[in-house]
Design a protein around this motif. Sequence first.
Motif, PDB file in Angstrom:
ATOM      1  N   ARG A 140      40.844  -3.621  23.219  1.00  0.00           N
ATOM      2  CA  ARG A 140      41.776  -2.669  23.695  1.00  0.00           C
ATOM      3  C   ARG A 140      42.234  -2.841  25.278  1.00  0.00           C
ATOM      4  O   ARG A 140      41.451  -3.344  26.051  1.00  0.00           O
ATOM      5  CB  ARG A 140      40.937  -1.147  23.732  1.00  0.00           C
ATOM      6  N   ASP A 164      41.782  -0.954  27.596  1.00  0.00           N
ATOM      7  CA  ASP A 164      41.167  -0.384  28.802  1.00  0.00           C
ATOM      8  C   ASP A 164      39.626  -1.191  28.503  1.00  0.00           C
ATOM      9  O   ASP A 164      39.034  -0.921  29.644  1.00  0.00           O
ATOM     10  CB  ASP A 164      40.625   1.069  28.352  1.00  0.00           C
ATOM     11  N   GLU A 165      39.516  -2.054  27.818  1.00  0.00           N
ATOM     12  CA  GLU A 165      38.237  -2.921  27.707  1.00  0.00           C
ATOM     13  C   GLU A 165      38.593  -4.380  28.332  1.00  0.00           C
ATOM     14  O   GLU A 165      37.597  -5.128  28.863  1.00  0.00           O
ATOM     15  CB  GLU A 165      37.958  -3.340  26.130  1.00  0.00           C
ATOM     16  N   ARG A 166      39.688  -4.730  28.785  1.00  0.00           N
ATOM     17  CA  ARG A 166      40.211  -6.189  28.976  1.00  0.00           C
ATOM     18  C   ARG A 166      39.469  -6.769  30.351  1.00  0.00           C
ATOM     19  O   ARG A 166      38.970  -7.842  30.403  1.00  0.00           O
ATOM     20  CB  ARG A 166      41.772  -6.287  28.901  1.00  0.00           C
ATOM     21  N   GLN A 167      39.555  -5.836  31.415  1.00  0.00           N
ATOM     22  CA  GLN A 167      38.925  -6.020  32.453  1.00  0.00           C
ATOM     23  C   GLN A 167      37.465  -6.236  32.422  1.00  0.00           C
ATOM     24  O   GLN A 167      36.981  -7.386  33.200  1.00  0.00           O
ATOM     25  CB  GLN A 167      39.238  -5.190  33.598  1.00  0.00           C
ATOM     26  N   GLU A 168      36.742  -5.444  31.704  1.00  0.00           N
ATOM     27  CA  GLU A 168      35.298  -5.794  31.600  1.00  0.00           C
ATOM     28  C   GLU A 168      35.106  -6.859  30.751  1.00  0.00           C
ATOM     29  O   GLU A 168      33.868  -7.780  31.312  1.00  0.00           O
ATOM     30  CB  GLU A 168      34.857  -4.284  31.086  1.00  0.00           C
TER      31      GLU A 168
END
Length: 185
Positions: free
Chosen positions: A151, A153-157
């Motif tokens: 998702r 919102d997960e990409r940076q992590e």
Amino acid sequence: MKLIVGLGNPGAKYEDTRHNIGFRVIDELSKTFNIPLKQEKFKGVFGFETINGEKVFLLKPLTYMNLSGESVRPVMDFYKISIDDVVVIYDDLDIPPGKIRLRQKGGHGGHNGIKSLLAHLGTENFKRIRIGVGRPESGVAVANYVLGGFRADERQEVEEAVTQAVKACESWLSQDFLKVMNTFN
């Protein structure tokens, strides 16, 4: 000699999926170490280079995840690489996205790629870098989840986790794995 294996599935269809996080780390290591992945043999694509006086292999099995051991075992046998000099990088549902966990050995935890490695290597005593992909929401099949993309919102992590896994591999080339575990866990 050291062998760094990233698990995943071949082909553009799977490129940015959760299951291919191991391939992504190998791609980053290829850039970092300037090791082109140009050789296709042993049911995989690989490259190697001498780093600090030691030959380092990077391998992406092209067997699809569930048959990964069919690629890793022949590479180890041909180049006479000890199980002590192997680290495997793969996705883990039980770790939150963006986190990594290093282990010196263990079971398969339901991961089919690791099941294949256990069967072909005949031991659970190989080093692992597990990269968290989290669990699917209720009602979503695990297979669909791991073969899906991250998702927004997960990409940076996730990118941070890939960077950490690369750094852990770099550290392992000059330090004992236990020390690397203490640093990155």
